[in-house]
Motif scaffolding. Structure first.
Motif, mmCIF file in Angstrom:
data_model
loop_
_atom_site.group_PDB
_atom_site.id
_atom_site.type_symbol
_atom_site.label_atom_id
_atom_site.label_comp_id
_atom_site.label_asym_id
_atom_site.label_seq_id
_atom_site.Cartn_x
_atom_site.Cartn_y
_atom_site.Cartn_z
ATOM 1 N N CYS A 30 10.683 -2.058 14.672
ATOM 2 C CA CYS A 30 11.414 -0.829 14.989
ATOM 3 C C CYS A 30 12.874 -1.170 15.294
ATOM 4 O O CYS A 30 13.187 -2.266 15.761
ATOM 5 C CB CYS A 30 10.752 -0.078 16.141
ATOM 6 S SG CYS A 30 11.244 -0.556 17.800
ATOM 7 N N PRO A 31 13.788 -0.240 15.037
ATOM 8 C CA PRO A 31 15.205 -0.483 15.318
ATOM 9 C C PRO A 31 15.452 -0.681 16.821
ATOM 10 O O PRO A 31 14.711 -0.133 17.649
ATOM 11 C CB PRO A 31 15.901 0.794 14.826
ATOM 12 C CG PRO A 31 14.912 1.479 13.945
ATOM 13 C CD PRO A 31 13.561 1.069 14.415
ATOM 14 N N GLU A 32 16.483 -1.440 17.134
ATOM 15 C CA GLU A 32 16.762 -1.732 18.540
ATOM 16 C C GLU A 32 17.025 -0.467 19.343
ATOM 17 O O GLU A 32 16.591 -0.350 20.494
ATOM 18 C CB GLU A 32 17.946 -2.691 18.673
ATOM 19 C CG GLU A 32 18.176 -3.109 20.112
ATOM 20 C CD GLU A 32 19.208 -4.205 20.284
ATOM 21 O OE1 GLU A 32 19.897 -4.171 21.318
ATOM 22 O OE2 GLU A 32 19.312 -5.089 19.419
ATOM 23 N N ALA A 33 17.715 0.505 18.761
ATOM 24 C CA ALA A 33 18.001 1.745 19.486
ATOM 25 C C ALA A 33 16.710 2.464 19.861
ATOM 26 O O ALA A 33 16.570 2.987 20.970
ATOM 27 C CB ALA A 33 18.891 2.652 18.638
ATOM 28 N N ALA A 42 5.879 1.689 19.830
ATOM 29 C CA ALA A 42 6.900 1.400 18.812
ATOM 30 C C ALA A 42 6.269 1.180 17.448
ATOM 31 O O ALA A 42 6.908 1.394 16.415
ATOM 32 C CB ALA A 42 7.723 0.182 19.222
ATOM 33 N N ALA A 43 5.007 0.771 17.425
ATOM 34 C CA ALA A 43 4.284 0.561 16.163
ATOM 35 C C ALA A 43 3.851 1.878 15.518
ATOM 36 O O ALA A 43 3.311 1.882 14.421
ATOM 37 C CB ALA A 43 3.057 -0.326 16.406
ATOM 38 N N ARG A 44 4.084 2.992 16.222
ATOM 39 C CA ARG A 44 3.724 4.335 15.734
ATOM 40 C C ARG A 44 2.251 4.409 15.308
ATOM 41 O O ARG A 44 1.942 4.742 14.163
ATOM 42 C CB ARG A 44 4.640 4.758 14.595
ATOM 43 C CG ARG A 44 6.074 4.874 15.037
ATOM 44 C CD ARG A 44 6.959 5.350 13.938
ATOM 45 N NE ARG A 44 8.320 5.478 14.442
ATOM 46 C CZ ARG A 44 9.368 5.611 13.676
ATOM 47 N NH1 ARG A 44 9.235 5.634 12.373
ATOM 48 N NH2 ARG A 44 10.566 5.728 14.205
ATOM 49 N N PRO A 45 1.359 4.109 16.224
ATOM 50 C CA PRO A 45 -0.057 4.065 15.851
ATOM 51 C C PRO A 45 -0.652 5.449 15.644
ATOM 52 O O PRO A 45 -0.238 6.423 16.275
ATOM 53 C CB PRO A 45 -0.707 3.391 17.059
ATOM 54 C CG PRO A 45 0.161 3.799 18.210
ATOM 55 C CD PRO A 45 1.567 3.808 17.646
#
Length: 195
Positions: free
Chosen positions: A88-91, A128-131
């Motif tokens: 995932c992007p840092e932001a 963040a992995a969007r599960p």
């Protein structure tokens, strides 16, 4: 995700008996039972980490796992513990860290964080992995009651916002209730669901 389990054994000793479980996005299930009954083994099967069982696991759901221990990268700062494993992007990682109450801690190493903070970091990484489905193995164990309660409320809020499903392994029915998860109780030897 759909599991049709005929059985699971270790060295010829049956641990889990027949069990059927289906979980979709938005559904919440809690697997309850005493220590050593096979709850974590079941979660490892669902996660695809244990393929040595009799039965069938189906589904193309995107999964994320939060283990009993935070399993963080000790040589990487908090923000990198989110971005590296998930891409995932840092932001976005920083925004998730803020959501779990870690603003100002983004550049700390895991050893500089309390256990509660490390668990929140692991939770941010999982989301963040969007599960489609979040698998959690006793993630609130060894936390004081206040911290555990805040972690459960935080988890419930993240599940509500993301729409992810949940499979929670716990021995505490109150945790299942607080996360609005349908309880499935395991008992016996080999363990099977009981009413």
């Amino acid at each position: 995700m759909r599991l049709d389990l005929a059985g699971k054994s270790f060295a010829g000793r049956p641990v889990l008996g027949p069990l059927r479980l289906a979980v979709e996005r938005g559904q919440r299930v809690a697997v309850l039972g005493p220590s050593g009954i096979g709850k974590s083994t079941l979660l490892r099967i669902l996660a695809g980490l244990d393929r040595d069982f009799d039965g069938r696991l189906e589904g193309r759901d995107r999964l994320a796992v939060v283990f009993q221990e935070p399993t963080l990268l000790p040589w990487r700062r908090a923000v990198a513990n989110v971005t590296l494993p998930t891409g995932c992007p840092e932001a976005e990682a920083r925004a998730l860290l803020a959501q779990v109450g870690l603003s100002g801690h983004e550049d700390k190493f895991p050893r500089q964080l309390s256990l509660g903070q490390q668990r929140r970091l692991a939770l941010a990484r999982a989301f963040a992995a969007r599960p489609d489905i979040l698998l959690m193995d006793e993630p609130f164990a060894s936390l004081d009651p206040g911290t555990a309660g805040r972690m459960m409320d935080l988890t419930a809020g993240l599940l509500d916002r993301s729409g992810a499903g949940l499979v929670l392994v716990t021995h505490d029915a109150a945790e299942a209730a607080r996360l609005r998860a349908v309880p499935i109780r395991l008992a016996g030897s080999p363990a099977v669901p009981v009413p």
